[in-house]
Design an enzyme around this catalytic site. Structure first.
Site, PDB file in Angstrom:
ATOM      1  N   CYS A  67       0.833  -1.214   0.000  1.00 58.80           N
ATOM      2  CA  CYS A  67       0.000   0.000   0.000  1.00 58.80           C
ATOM      3  C   CYS A  67       0.863   1.258   0.000  1.00 58.80           C
ATOM      4  O   CYS A  67       0.606   2.198  -0.766  1.00 58.80           O
ATOM      5  CB  CYS A  67      -0.933   0.016   1.204  1.00 58.80           C
ATOM      6  SG  CYS A  67      -2.262  -1.190   1.153  1.00 58.80           S
ATOM      7  N   HIS A  89       2.507   1.691  -3.386  1.00 55.06           N
ATOM      8  CA  HIS A  89       1.494   2.102  -4.362  1.00 55.06           C
ATOM      9  C   HIS A  89       1.202   3.599  -4.233  1.00 55.06           C
ATOM     10  O   HIS A  89       1.183   4.333  -5.230  1.00 55.06           O
ATOM     11  CB  HIS A  89       0.223   1.277  -4.115  1.00 55.06           C
ATOM     12  CG  HIS A  89      -0.939   1.638  -4.974  1.00 55.06           C
ATOM     13  ND1 HIS A  89      -1.319   0.880  -6.049  1.00 55.06           N
ATOM     14  CD2 HIS A  89      -1.822   2.668  -4.905  1.00 55.06           C
ATOM     15  CE1 HIS A  89      -2.394   1.435  -6.618  1.00 55.06           C
ATOM     16  NE2 HIS A  89      -2.712   2.514  -5.933  1.00 55.06           N
ATOM     17  N   GLU A  90       0.986   4.067  -3.011  1.00 56.79           N
ATOM     18  CA  GLU A  90       0.630   5.478  -2.804  1.00 56.79           C
ATOM     19  C   GLU A  90       1.825   6.413  -3.036  1.00 56.79           C
ATOM     20  O   GLU A  90       1.657   7.510  -3.574  1.00 56.79           O
ATOM     21  CB  GLU A  90       0.027   5.688  -1.412  1.00 56.79           C
ATOM     22  CG  GLU A  90      -1.214   4.859  -1.125  1.00 56.79           C
ATOM     23  CD  GLU A  90      -2.356   4.986  -2.132  1.00 56.79           C
ATOM     24  OE1 GLU A  90      -2.375   5.931  -2.946  1.00 56.79           O
ATOM     25  OE2 GLU A  90      -3.237   4.100  -2.115  1.00 56.79           O
ATOM     26  N   ILE A  91       3.022   5.996  -2.658  1.00 60.20           N
ATOM     27  CA  ILE A  91       4.207   6.821  -2.931  1.00 60.20           C
ATOM     28  C   ILE A  91       4.440   6.902  -4.434  1.00 60.20           C
ATOM     29  O   ILE A  91       4.796   7.961  -4.956  1.00 60.20           O
ATOM     30  CB  ILE A  91       5.433   6.304  -2.141  1.00 60.20           C
ATOM     31  CG1 ILE A  91       5.215   6.551  -0.638  1.00 60.20           C
ATOM     32  CG2 ILE A  91       6.713   6.985  -2.627  1.00 60.20           C
ATOM     33  CD1 ILE A  91       6.235   5.885   0.271  1.00 60.20           C
TER      34      ILE A  91
END
Length: 178
Positions: free
Chosen positions: A130, A133-135
């Site tokens: 997660c 993915h967000e970075i």
């Protein structure tokens, strides 16, 4: 605070590198609350300010439903394990579609909190995926960029053919009715 509208693929904001946060103030806290409220409304594990069309390096993560949301300001990966794992990923900006994506099994992330204090955190498994993915999203790397060309083209075709247009319209209708 407020559930904000999400932007959807292929909005060009999804492929831009977000700007670093320099002011740790009330507007940043308001943005973090809005991202958190929108994350909850979308029932997502993670969400960034760019998903709302705001070019700031801010991530809210809640990989365990009902768990405490973590806020990461200006996060970056300082270490990643060489061991790789593959798991299913998708995005609120391309609802209804997912594919298997390979990521590092474990990472160390350095970030600031809403007061500007620096922290470092180790993450493994789903939480690590997660965060990566967000970075990536903060760096303007939409999740499908991690797919092979063939799989990426297939996902884009499915999206373009209206595979999820009903989902997108349905979200807008639900939001309007809320």
């Amino acid at each position: 605070m407020t559930v904000r509208p999400l932007i959807f693929y292929p909005d060009p904001h999804l492929s831009l590198r977000a700007e670093s946060v320099t002011a740790f103030d009330g507007p940043l806290r308001d943005l973090a609350r809005d991202v958190t409220d929108t994350l909850d409304a979308a029932a997502a594990a993670g969400l960034t300010a760019p998903h709302l069309g705001v070019s700031r390096r801010l991530v809210v993560l809640r990989p365990e439903p009902g768990g405490t949301a973590g806020v990461y300001v200006n996060p970056w990966i300082v270490d990643a394990s060489p061991e790789r794992v593959t798991a299913r990923e998708g995005s609120v900006s391309m609802p209804g579609l997912s594919e298997m994506v390979e990521r590092a099994r474990a990472i160390r992330v350095r970030f600031r909190d809403l007061d500007g204090a620096e922290h470092e955190e180790a993450a493994e498994g789903f939480r690590a995926a997660c965060l990566q993915h967000e970075i990536d999203q903060l760096d303007g790397i939409f999740w499908i960029a991690r797919l092979s060309r063939l799989r990426r083209e297939r996902v884009v075709r499915r999206f373009a053919k209206g595979y999820v247009k009903g989902c997108v319209k349905g979200q807008a209708a639900r939001r309007a009715g809320s």
